[in-house]
Design a protein around this motif. Sequence first.
Motif, PDB file in Angstrom:
ATOM      1  N   GLN A   1      34.740  74.064   0.771  1.00  0.00           N
ATOM      2  CA  GLN A   1      34.436  74.830   1.969  1.00  0.00           C
ATOM      3  C   GLN A   1      34.372  76.328   1.663  1.00  0.00           C
ATOM      4  N   PHE A   2      35.178  76.785   0.694  1.00  0.00           N
ATOM      5  CA  PHE A   2      35.240  78.221   0.438  1.00  0.00           C
ATOM      6  C   PHE A   2      34.032  78.718  -0.325  1.00  0.00           C
ATOM      7  N   PHE A   3      33.124  77.827  -0.746  1.00  0.00           N
ATOM      8  CA  PHE A   3      31.898  78.274  -1.392  1.00  0.00           C
ATOM      9  C   PHE A   3      30.790  78.551  -0.378  1.00  0.00           C
ATOM     10  N   ARG A   4      30.999  78.165   0.873  1.00  0.00           N
ATOM     11  CA  ARG A   4      29.972  78.330   1.886  1.00  0.00           C
ATOM     12  C   ARG A   4      30.211  79.612   2.664  1.00  0.00           C
TER      13      ARG A   4
ATOM     14  N   CYS B   1      41.366  77.780  -6.718  1.00  0.00           N
ATOM     15  CA  CYS B   1      40.875  78.342  -7.980  1.00  0.00           C
ATOM     16  C   CYS B   1      40.587  77.244  -8.997  1.00  0.00           C
ATOM     17  N   HIS B   2      41.471  76.252  -9.057  1.00  0.00           N
ATOM     18  CA  HIS B   2      41.289  75.142  -9.988  1.00  0.00           C
ATOM     19  C   HIS B   2      40.021  74.364  -9.657  1.00  0.00           C
ATOM     20  N   ARG B   3      39.796  74.113  -8.381  1.00  0.00           N
ATOM     21  CA  ARG B   3      38.608  73.368  -7.979  1.00  0.00           C
ATOM     22  C   ARG B   3      37.332  74.162  -8.231  1.00  0.00           C
ATOM     23  N   ARG B   4      37.395  75.466  -7.975  1.00  0.00           N
ATOM     24  CA  ARG B   4      36.219  76.296  -8.221  1.00  0.00           C
ATOM     25  C   ARG B   4      35.878  76.315  -9.710  1.00  0.00           C
ATOM     26  N   GLN B   5      36.886  76.446 -10.546  1.00  0.00           N
ATOM     27  CA  GLN B   5      36.657  76.440 -11.990  1.00  0.00           C
ATOM     28  C   GLN B   5      36.114  75.096 -12.447  1.00  0.00           C
ATOM     29  N   GLY B   6      36.615  74.006 -11.817  1.00  0.00           N
ATOM     30  CA  GLY B   6      36.112  72.671 -12.165  1.00  0.00           C
ATOM     31  C   GLY B   6      34.645  72.520 -11.832  1.00  0.00           C
ATOM     32  N   LEU B   7      34.230  73.040 -10.677  1.00  0.00           N
ATOM     33  CA  LEU B   7      32.825  72.964 -10.289  1.00  0.00           C
ATOM     34  C   LEU B   7      31.956  73.793 -11.228  1.00  0.00           C
ATOM     35  N   GLU B   8      32.427  74.990 -11.584  1.00  0.00           N
ATOM     36  CA  GLU B   8      31.652  75.849 -12.480  1.00  0.00           C
ATOM     37  C   GLU B   8      31.471  75.192 -13.849  1.00  0.00           C
ATOM     38  N   LYS B   9      32.519  74.580 -14.370  1.00  0.00           N
ATOM     39  CA  LYS B   9      32.416  73.903 -15.663  1.00  0.00           C
ATOM     40  C   LYS B   9      31.484  72.696 -15.576  1.00  0.00           C
ATOM     41  N   TYR B  10      31.570  71.984 -14.465  1.00  0.00           N
ATOM     42  CA  TYR B  10      30.714  70.811 -14.249  1.00  0.00           C
ATOM     43  C   TYR B  10      29.244  71.207 -14.271  1.00  0.00           C
ATOM     44  N   ARG B  11      28.894  72.284 -13.575  1.00  0.00           N
ATOM     45  CA  ARG B  11      27.502  72.710 -13.515  1.00  0.00           C
ATOM     46  C   ARG B  11      27.049  73.345 -14.834  1.00  0.00           C
ATOM     47  N   GLN B  12      27.956  74.027 -15.520  1.00  0.00           N
ATOM     48  CA  GLN B  12      27.619  74.588 -16.822  1.00  0.00           C
ATOM     49  C   GLN B  12      27.316  73.482 -17.829  1.00  0.00           C
ATOM     50  N   LYS B  13      28.080  72.396 -17.754  1.00  0.00           N
ATOM     51  CA  LYS B  13      27.839  71.263 -18.657  1.00  0.00           C
ATOM     52  C   LYS B  13      26.451  70.666 -18.418  1.00  0.00           C
ATOM     53  N   ILE B  14      26.089  70.496 -17.133  1.00  0.00           N
ATOM     54  CA  ILE B  14      24.773  69.945 -16.800  1.00  0.00           C
ATOM     55  C   ILE B  14      23.667  70.891 -17.265  1.00  0.00           C
ATOM     56  N   ALA B  15      23.851  72.183 -17.021  1.00  0.00           N
ATOM     57  CA  ALA B  15      22.827  73.163 -17.393  1.00  0.00           C
ATOM     58  C   ALA B  15      22.603  73.205 -18.901  1.00  0.00           C
ATOM     59  N   SER B  16      23.667  72.996 -19.684  1.00  0.00           N
ATOM     60  CA  SER B  16      23.545  73.111 -21.145  1.00  0.00           C
ATOM     61  C   SER B  16      23.125  71.809 -21.811  1.00  0.00           C
TER      62      SER B  16
END
Length: 399
Positions: free
Chosen positions: A16-19, A60-75
């Motif tokens: 929710q905090f990303f919206r 913070c943990h969830r936000r970092q998890g999402l960022e890592k998840y999307r970085q993995k897909i992008a790379s």
Amino acid sequence: MLKFTMNCLPTIAHLQFFRPRPQFSSLERHLPQHLRDASRDTKHERMQQILRRYSTKEECHRRQGLEKYRQKIASDYQRIFRDPYTLNPKIFFQPTFLEAFRAKGKNLETSIRSIMSEPVPGVYTFNMLNLNFCEKLIHEVKHFEAWARNTDSSILRLNTGNEYGVSLDDIGMKATLDKLMEDYISLISRVLFPDVGGCSLDSRHGYVLQYGKDKAIKEDLHVDDSEVTLHVCLGNQFAGGELVFGGQRCKDHVNGGTHIEKEFYSLLPVGGQAIIHRGCRRYGAKPIKFGHRYNFLMWFKSSVFRELQAHVKGFKDFCDECQSQKSARRNEWVAAKKRVEEMLLLESLSKDYYESCLFSPCCFYGSNVVCYYHGMLLLEHRMFAFCDFLCDRMLFVGK
């Protein structure tokens, strides 16, 4: 290779905090003067930075998890098509849809309405996506799911009740969806749904959902967490799966109420055709009889509308249950008013009768006075009771 499990991945409900949130419109007035005239994206990013300072460790943990998840897909993920990742109107849309948006000024509303059909009150359909693009999007999603299986990677699933969905933001389509909202859906929503924040859409989510006979999906009547919802069927190789629409509900009456919906409407999804409606509209999907249906779904939200609704009391104009209760209250008020008017008439008749007895030499004066006295006491008692009742109802109905 970095591996994610479902336990460490955030769900959509946790993000929710990303919206854009109602707090943003409150924070905007406190921005430095040089930022108040900046672009919306610049102000949004600055306010996000401020809010992140107050995030909990879990957020913070969830936000970092999402960022890592999307970085993995992008790379690591290799795309098979370029078209879905850059919005090219000629490739994306059908000619009739594009033609409607060539109009300018006051003619734009007329042009948008000209491509709309309204098979269900408040639910609109129109031809939108090119079928060739629909096929490419289906293949891209299938390819992404195959890549996730082959690399033993978990896919961040959605909290929409469908376990077979993919978030298009995760696979790199953020820019495409942003442009789709800003250049097209926002204009449509201003015309069709100004009463539920259609003029101020500022956030969205985009998914591709899969339905099939071999996929157990329960789609009972529900409302979406959105102001406006868009469905686009991506394929025709299926039977069944009709969308069933009921009435509209506010957040206070989502899961019930005394209002009984007497009419339900069914719509069969057609490839490339869009269905758009208010997020507060109750709807569900019938089971697929055979084949598979891929559905492109987008939720659009307005933080401004949500903040305003937090301060609105009483009945909501767009909610069928609220209107049913308002009608019932008004009927009670009318009935009570009629009863009081009858009692006032009775009082007037009693007074006339008393005066006729008082000045009539043919009547028994004493007995008439006594009868009138006791009758007026009873009438006075009833009048006070009805006045109290009326005051309560008038205060409530006036909301």
